[in-house]
Design an enzyme around this catalytic site. Structure first.
Site, short mmCIF file in Angstrom:
data_model
loop_
_atom_site.label_atom_id
_atom_site.label_comp_id
_atom_site.label_asym_id
_atom_site.label_seq_id
_atom_site.Cartn_x
_atom_site.Cartn_y
_atom_site.Cartn_z
N ARG A 73 0.84 -1.19 0.00
CA ARG A 73 0.00 0.00 0.00
C ARG A 73 0.88 1.25 0.00
O ARG A 73 1.92 1.29 0.65
CB ARG A 73 -0.91 0.03 1.23
CG ARG A 73 -2.17 -0.82 1.07
CD ARG A 73 -3.10 -0.69 2.26
NE ARG A 73 -2.49 -1.19 3.46
CZ ARG A 73 -1.93 -0.46 4.41
NH1 ARG A 73 -1.91 0.86 4.30
NH2 ARG A 73 -1.39 -1.01 5.47
N TYR A 211 -1.49 -3.55 -6.90
CA TYR A 211 -1.22 -4.39 -5.74
C TYR A 211 -2.20 -4.21 -4.58
O TYR A 211 -2.48 -3.08 -4.15
CB TYR A 211 0.20 -4.12 -5.20
CG TYR A 211 0.76 -5.30 -4.43
CD1 TYR A 211 1.43 -6.33 -5.08
CD2 TYR A 211 0.57 -5.42 -3.06
CE1 TYR A 211 1.92 -7.43 -4.39
CE2 TYR A 211 1.06 -6.51 -2.35
CZ TYR A 211 1.73 -7.51 -3.03
OH TYR A 211 2.21 -8.60 -2.34
N LYS A 220 -9.65 -2.15 1.58
CA LYS A 220 -9.39 -1.00 2.44
C LYS A 220 -10.12 0.26 1.96
O LYS A 220 -10.61 1.05 2.76
CB LYS A 220 -7.89 -0.74 2.57
CG LYS A 220 -7.12 -1.97 3.08
CD LYS A 220 -7.54 -2.33 4.48
CE LYS A 220 -7.23 -3.72 4.92
NZ LYS A 220 -5.90 -4.09 5.30
N HIS A 240 -10.95 -2.33 11.27
CA HIS A 240 -9.84 -3.16 10.81
C HIS A 240 -9.66 -4.30 11.81
O HIS A 240 -8.70 -4.32 12.58
CB HIS A 240 -8.59 -2.28 10.72
CG HIS A 240 -7.45 -2.91 9.97
ND1 HIS A 240 -6.14 -2.56 10.21
CD2 HIS A 240 -7.42 -3.83 8.97
CE1 HIS A 240 -5.35 -3.25 9.39
NE2 HIS A 240 -6.09 -4.03 8.64
N SER A 262 -1.76 -3.73 10.17
CA SER A 262 -1.46 -4.67 9.09
C SER A 262 -0.20 -5.47 9.42
O SER A 262 0.78 -4.91 9.91
CB SER A 262 -1.22 -3.92 7.78
OG SER A 262 -2.37 -3.18 7.45
N CYS A 264 0.41 -7.78 11.66
CA CYS A 264 0.73 -8.01 13.08
C CYS A 264 0.07 -9.29 13.58
O CYS A 264 -0.12 -9.47 14.78
CB CYS A 264 0.29 -6.83 13.94
SG CYS A 264 1.34 -5.39 13.77
N ASP A 287 -9.66 -9.69 8.68
CA ASP A 287 -9.12 -8.36 8.41
C ASP A 287 -10.10 -7.21 8.67
O ASP A 287 -9.70 -6.17 9.16
CB ASP A 287 -8.64 -8.29 6.95
CG ASP A 287 -7.73 -7.10 6.68
OD1 ASP A 287 -6.93 -6.76 7.57
OD2 ASP A 287 -7.82 -6.52 5.58
N ARG A 379 1.97 -12.09 -0.62
CA ARG A 379 0.63 -12.41 -0.12
C ARG A 379 0.04 -13.66 -0.77
O ARG A 379 0.42 -14.03 -1.89
CB ARG A 379 -0.32 -11.23 -0.42
CG ARG A 379 0.08 -9.92 0.22
CD ARG A 379 -0.53 -9.78 1.58
NE ARG A 379 -0.08 -8.63 2.32
CZ ARG A 379 -0.75 -8.14 3.36
NH1 ARG A 379 -1.89 -8.67 3.74
NH2 ARG A 379 -0.26 -7.12 4.03
O1 SAT Z 1 -2.80 -4.35 1.10
S1 SAT Z 1 -3.87 -4.55 2.10
O2 SAT Z 1 -4.38 -3.27 2.55
O3 SAT Z 1 -4.95 -5.29 1.49
C1 SAT Z 1 -3.30 -5.43 3.44
C2 SAT Z 1 -3.06 -4.60 4.64
O4 SAT Z 1 -2.24 -3.70 4.62
O5 SAT Z 1 -3.70 -4.83 5.68
MN MN Z 2 -5.40 -5.35 7.00
#
Ligand code: SAT
Ligand code: MN
Length: 594
Positions: A73, A211, A220, A240, A262, A264, A287, A379
């Site tokens: 991100r 991505y 998100k 989240h 994210s 963790c 998530d 991922r």
């Molecule tokens: O890239 S994502 O936002 O889907 C994953 C994350 O950062 O939690």
């Molecule tokens: Mn996330």
């Protein structure tokens, strides 16, 4: 699919206008069928975006390698374009919405030349759920279409329910037009990236990246940034958070939610294999949670997603066997390494790495190489239905009833293993006080401490100060039965830099204590920062945890906490008049207790 009369006029007009603006070669309305998915996968293989994995070891699965500059991100290029900067608040990038639209319109102009424009109608949440919301993503990336088919309920099943005004337009282009004689590349993208949200008009425009959260706009962008604004206006919360069902040996079940930044360990906690005999954990989501109080005042949550987009490195049969089992087939892997027999590998998957791999950049790799074989934010994308411990209620339209809310971050010092909030207001304050070491999920430095309130720092679609107030107000709803709130930290270290707590399956011990707190069968002991387990109430049977370690895990270091409260008070100044007064009261009370 044919564009027919059952498609709302507004949708047809939008698609038509975008097709003209972007100069797309053709328009493809996604029906969401397996046939369509398979044919897109074939096309991605032809374009070298997908490498098919060995079907005997990983059936119907693919590896994608992104452009090395498009791996996470991009928070610096993510904007909340509300009417005023104040509405976006001090934690978001803001730009004037009219100016931003002008800029984006220029970027999208001819951006799909030579490419297919895909229309993806989708639902966040089980179709028919009163909590679900529709979106339509336009994209020029077939990789995104395939990912959206896993991550959301998409295609005809969603399209059938659309009207002129019940969907969020989500516009995406990788920004890589195929002008004459230019050959396509496996991962088209653009060095210039913009991930933009218009909260008032409820629109998303994303340009330049293919991505993850930059491109799978249901995640998100919609389910957190835009949904948080809808939630504020409609009286619910978009968070989240993972959602898990916890069942005790007597068969009693309680659901919990947990917010962590994210990368963790949300996916690991969501699918945890309890080390405690007789206990069972089932996954509702890993998530995102959309939550509301029902008519009886019960807090309920749905997972708006239909798949997992999980961090690969560190995922193993030891750390998360249920994730590994979910990935046996029908999975898309991005930026992991490729083994010589056509399977995937990443750091931490096995104790001993294979003798030879192709790394995430497609180069030869051996254990002697001094680079990582898999990109740290590599991922997997896989359907939630494939998870062996998916909760039987995960598709329930009314959502699951929530008994406890957990907050946490990655903190090597100061924060005890588990702390119970004194009440809702204190719990909201704890959520706002999350700070955590940064991870590879976003571009930028890793391991730096930053405040990340509610693990929502990159995901709140409006002024975070007002978001704090919204949380406080939710607790004042008539008849609301307020669940207890906890702050957990699996990552505390001793002086030698070793983790004090084994984590993973052993975290079930903390969940057990929280479960039993909800049952009122164990007691908490008050400390200046909240309740901790009364000696003997945290089940550490068979753990071989020495007495000193246990003391250290729960130690409340007054000096460090005074510093913590000062850093927090300082951070909260950022929100100016938007900071709820209750937070200053909580800081004062904390200082007094210390
Ligand atoms: O890239 S994502 O936002 O889907 C994953 C994350 O950062 O939690
Ligand atoms: Mn996330």
């Amino acid at each position: 699919m044919q564009v027919n009369n059952s498609i709302p006029k507004k949708l047809k007009t939008w698609v038509h206008d975008v097709a003209i603006l972007t100069n797309a070669e053709t328009v493809h309305w996604c029906d969401g069928s397996e046939k369509e998915y398979d044919s897109l996968c074939q096309q991605l293989i032809k374009n070298k975006t997908f490498i098919p994995l060995n079907p005997t070891v990983r059936p119907h699965s693919f590896l994608a390698r992104s452009n090395p500059d498009d791996v996470a991100r991009v928070e610096d290029s993510t904007y909340i374009c509300s009417q005023t900067a104040e509405e976006a608040g001090p934690t978001n990038n803001w730009s004037d919405p009219t100016e931003m639209k002008t800029k984006l319109t220029m970027l999208f102009h001819n951006s799909m030349t030579g490419r297919t424009l895909y229309v993806i109608p989708f639902s966040m949440g089980p179709i028919g759920s009163p909590m679900a919301k529709f979106g339509v993503q336009i994209t020029d990336s077939p990789y995104v279409v395939c990912s959206m088919r896993i991550m959301t309920r998409m295609g005809n099943q969603a399209l059938e329910h659309l009207t002129d005004d019940n969907w969020i337009p989500c516009l995406h282009s990788v920004g890589s037009p195929l002008v004459e004689h230019i050959k396509d590349v496996p991962w088209p993208c653009n060095p210039e990236k913009y991930i933009v949200h218009f909260p008032e008009t409820r629109e998303i425009w994303s340009y330049g990246s293919g991505y993850g959260g930059n491109a799978l706009l249901g995640k998100k962008c919609f389910a957190l940034r835009i949904a948080s604004v809808m939630a504020r206006d409609e009286g619910w919360l978009a968070e989240h958070m993972l959602i898990v069902g916890v069942t005790n040996p007597e068969g009693k079940k309680r659901y919990m939610m947990a917010a962590f930044p994210s990368a963790c360990g949300k996916t690991n906690l969501a699918m945890l294999t309890p080390s405690l005999p007789g206990w069972k954990i089932e996954t509702v989501g890993d998530d995102i949670a959309w939550i509301h109080f029902d008519k009886e005042g019960q807090l309920r949550a749905i997972n708006p997603e239909a798949g997992f987009f999980g961090v690969a490195p560190g995922t193993s049969l030891a750390s998360n066997p249920n994730a590994i089992k979910s990935l046996e087939k029908n999975a898309i892997f991005t930026n992991v390494a490729l083994t010589d027999d056509g399977d995937v590998w990443w750091e931490g998957m096995t104790k001993k790495p294979p003798d030879h791999l192709m790394d995430w950049l497609g180069k030869d790799w051996t254990p002697q190489s001094n680079s990582k074989a898999a990109q740290p934010n590599s991922r997997f994308t896989v359907s939630a239905a494939q998870c062996p411990v998916i909760d039987p209620q995960w598709n329930s339209p009314e959502g699951v009833p929530i008994s406890a809310i957990l907050f946490g971050g990655r903190r090597s010092t100061v924060i005890p293993l588990v702390t119970e909030a004194f009440d809702w207001q204190h719990g909201v304050f704890l959520g706002a006080s999350i700070s955590s070491e940064t991870t590879a999920a976003a571009t930028g430095a890793v391991g730096q401490m930053r405040h990340d309130p509610f693990a929502m720092l990159p995901f709140c679609g409006y002024n975070m100060g007002d978001y704090f107030s919204h949380w406080l107000n939710m607790g004042k709803k008539k008849h609301a039965k307020l669940p207890k709130i906890y702050y957990v930290n699996w990552f505390r270290k001793n002086k030698n830099g070793e983790y004090l707590w084994p984590g993973f399956g052993e975290n079930s011990r903390v969940l057990k204590w929280i479960f039993e707190r909800a049952e009122n069968t164990v007691e908490a002991q008050e400390t200046p920062i909240g309740g901790v387990p009364k000696p003997g109430t945290l089940d550490i049977s068979g753990l071989h945890l020495d007495a000193d370690t246990l003391v250290e895990l729960f130690n409340v270091d007054k000096k460090a906490w005074i510093q913590e409260s000062e850093s927090l008070a300082n951070y909260f100044k950022l929100f100016g008049k938007h900071l709820p007064k209750a937070f200053n009261d909580e800081i004062d009370k904390l200082r007094k207790r210390l």
